[in-house]
Design a protein around this motif. Structure first.
Motif: not given
Length: 181
Positions: A56-63, A72-76, A174-180
């Motif tokens: 869930d946290m990783f999904r939040e950074t993606a959008i 990528i918000h997290y480096d590792i 496009t992947a980010t646009l679809d999420l937004i």
């Protein structure tokens, strides 16, 4: 006097890692200890208590609006192997299904056979650390794995601010646009 010099030489002077870490660990004591170690290394740390929370946290950074360029918000990611709700392997598989690009993922485990028999790499993790976590090993593995992608990440960050980076290229993938939307 001699004892003082020995103590000073025992302390290793390290460069700060300056990276963002998603720590996924269910044990509160381990969370606190590893987080303190990472912060001392110069890392910023976000903590998830299980695999589902990490996904869930990783999904939040993606959008996240601050991440619209697909960075990528997290480096590792440091991921415990065995956790309630969702274990580390299931979380990793879910992340790989949902995201084309992931930062390196190190599994944290007390199961020595999981690390020794190459089950770690066969499961899709980039590396493995056997608990209890040793500071030197953690530092070296994070430095090695983030160093491999650091040059690409730095170049991408610089491209955001150059005119050449937006000529003939979509500003938002496009992947980010679809999420937004």
């Amino acid at each position: 006097e001699e004892e003082k010099n020995t103590k000073e030489t025992d302390k290793k002077v390290r460069e700060k890692l300056n990276c963002s870490v998603l720590l996924v660990e269910d044990m509160l004591v381990n969370q606190k200890v590893i987080k303190l170690i990472l912060e001392d290394m110069g890392c910023t740390v976000a903590v998830a208590s299980n695999g589902k929370q990490a996904v869930d946290m990783f999904r939040e950074t993606a959008i996240n609006a601050f991440n619209i360029f697909g960075r990528i918000h997290y480096d590792i990611i440091l991921m415990d192997h065995i956790m309630p709700v969702m274990d580390g392997l299931t979380a990793l598989q879910t992340l790989k299904e949902e995201h084309a690009k992931l930062p390196p993922v190190i599994v944290l485990t007390a199961d020595e056979t999981f690390a020794r028999d190459d089950k770690c790499q066969k499961s899709g993790f980039d590396d493995c650390i056997i608990k209890p976590v040793k500071t030197d090993e953690l530092y070296e593995k994070i430095k090695e794995l983030t160093g491999k992608m650091q040059s690409v990440t730095d170049k991408e960050k610089l491209d955001v601010f150059s005119l050449e980076s937006v000529e003939n290229k979509p500003v938002i993938n496009t992947a980010t646009l679809d999420l937004i939307i």
